[in-house]
Design a protein around this motif. Structure first.
Motif, mmCIF file in Angstrom:
data_model
loop_
_atom_site.group_PDB
_atom_site.id
_atom_site.type_symbol
_atom_site.label_atom_id
_atom_site.label_comp_id
_atom_site.label_asym_id
_atom_site.label_seq_id
_atom_site.Cartn_x
_atom_site.Cartn_y
_atom_site.Cartn_z
ATOM 1 N N ASP A 120 -4.423 -7.980 6.464
ATOM 2 C CA ASP A 120 -4.506 -8.454 4.893
ATOM 3 C C ASP A 120 -3.659 -7.278 4.323
ATOM 4 N N PHE A 121 -2.853 -7.492 3.752
ATOM 5 C CA PHE A 121 -1.810 -6.774 2.832
ATOM 6 C C PHE A 121 -2.335 -6.032 1.721
ATOM 7 N N THR A 122 -3.598 -6.413 1.299
ATOM 8 C CA THR A 122 -3.933 -6.023 -0.006
ATOM 9 C C THR A 122 -5.103 -4.862 0.166
ATOM 10 N N LYS A 123 -5.205 -4.657 1.669
ATOM 11 C CA LYS A 123 -5.965 -3.285 1.956
ATOM 12 C C LYS A 123 -5.695 -1.885 1.579
ATOM 13 N N ARG A 124 -4.128 -1.691 1.875
ATOM 14 C CA ARG A 124 -3.716 -0.406 1.725
ATOM 15 C C ARG A 124 -2.765 -0.268 0.314
ATOM 16 N N PRO A 125 -3.414 0.691 -0.842
ATOM 17 C CA PRO A 125 -2.860 0.741 -1.955
ATOM 18 C C PRO A 125 -1.351 1.397 -1.899
ATOM 19 N N TRP A 126 -0.613 0.761 -2.781
ATOM 20 C CA TRP A 126 0.612 1.679 -2.950
ATOM 21 C C TRP A 126 0.580 3.077 -3.317
ATOM 22 N N ARG A 127 1.354 3.944 -2.601
ATOM 23 C CA ARG A 127 1.153 5.152 -2.949
ATOM 24 C C ARG A 127 2.415 6.182 -3.265
ATOM 25 N N ARG A 128 3.642 5.567 -2.725
ATOM 26 C CA ARG A 128 4.841 6.393 -3.138
ATOM 27 C C ARG A 128 6.004 5.555 -2.692
#
Length: 322
Positions: A120-128
């Motif tokens: 599920d690629f929505t589980k890890r927020p964009w950081r940098r």
């Protein structure tokens, strides 16, 4: 005994006319991982990209749900404003093509979504995100990512977590899956998307990079996006680890490109087991370039034009047997 695959000649890493042919044959006919949908949360915010001298942008046009779906994200040609082919996978990855003449997403990646369904690629927020240029051809970097023969020596820190003893590359239509241990196929997800994108998911983090060619065949722009479950120290620890691996690749590629340009290395034999990923993608490049060259040559000949793509310089390189 089957004939062993050979590398592309060094000239393919150093020639401007050859790159322009690659641009028409490969880049304008491929699909690209733009990023997980979590990269595009704000409505009307343009996120810009440049791939093979084509300026594009992705934008969220509506917000019916927390994360944008297939109807919420659009990709446009920045110079004309025309919409470009795009696709959002069921588990949340945005892909796009640079031209309406590209094949459909499912034509290009017929068996990809089944593999992507594991995450599920929505589980890890964009950081940098970061980007910088390196003195090497785009294929020099892809060569390094696609082979596992030298991982233990070039990536000692990564090899601690993923020993290369049983490292295997499985090649599919227009993508490759890297598996550190075939007995543990779900231990991380490491993918190469032909021609220039990667996706690496392991632990609590996820990263992707694009190997963006410039007009100079000896210069490539690297673009990295980082995602993680955690903020602060946890993310920074992951970020520093992935940056160390990336810089090990960067230094190796600059040295390899120097050898290619100086004639130290011309071409050679690929290991059928440990370099099958290199053989696969290089064959795709060669076949597409040769096909494009022949189509353009036949077109010019039919028009009575002896100039165009059928120059002696380009002709010699394209006709070299793989």
């Amino acid at each position: 005994m089957a004939e062993l695959a050979r590398t592309l000649p060094a000239s393919w890493y150093c020639s401007s006319p050859l790159y322009q042919l690659e641009r028409r044959a490969v880049f304008l006919k491929s699909w690209y991982l733009i990023g997980p949908v979590v990269r595009f949360l704000d409505v009307d915010e343009k996120v810009s990209f440049e791939i093979a001298q084509r300026q594009i942008y992705a934008i969220r046009v509506s917000a019916a749900t927390e994360f944008p779906g297939k109807d919420d994200l659009k990709v446009f040609d920045a110079s004309t404003g025309d919409p470009l082919p795009s696709h959002v996978t069921p588990t949340g990855l945005l892909f796009a093509a640079l031209s309406p003449s590209a094949p459909s997403f499912h034509e290009f990646f017929p068996d990809l979504e089944q593999l992507l369904a594991k995450v599920d690629f929505t589980k890890r927020p964009w950081r940098r995100s970061i980007k910088y240029e390196g003195n090497f051809n785009w294929k020099t970097m892809v060569d390094g990512y696609q082979e596992c023969l030298h991982c233990q020596y070039t990536h000692p820190s990564f090899s601690v977590y993923y020993p290369p003893t049983f490292y295997t590359v499985y090649n599919h239509q227009n993508f490759s899956q890297h598996v550190a241990d075939p007995k543990k196929p779900d231990d991380g997800l490491f993918l190469y998307f032909f021609p220039i994108c990667t996706l690496n998911v392991y632990g609590g983090g996820m990263s992707s990079f694009r190997v963006c060619p410039t007009e100079d065949p000896g210069v490539t722009r690297m673009e990295f996006d980082y995602y993680h479950l955690e903020e602060g120290a946890k993310f920074e620890e992951y970020f520093q680890f992935t940056r160390q691996v990336a810089m090990e690749d960067f230094e190796l590629c600059e040295k390899a490109q120097t050898n290619l340009e100086r004639g130290v290395y011309g071409e050679g034999i690929l290991n059928p087991e440990k370099e099958s990923g290199v053989a696969y993608y290089q064959e795709r490049v060669f076949d597409l370039v040769r096909q494009q060259f022949e189509e353009e040559r036949d077109k010019h000949e039919a028009q009575g034009d002896s100039s165009g793509t059928d120059s002696a310089h380009t002709s010699r390189m394209v006709k070299i047997e793989a």
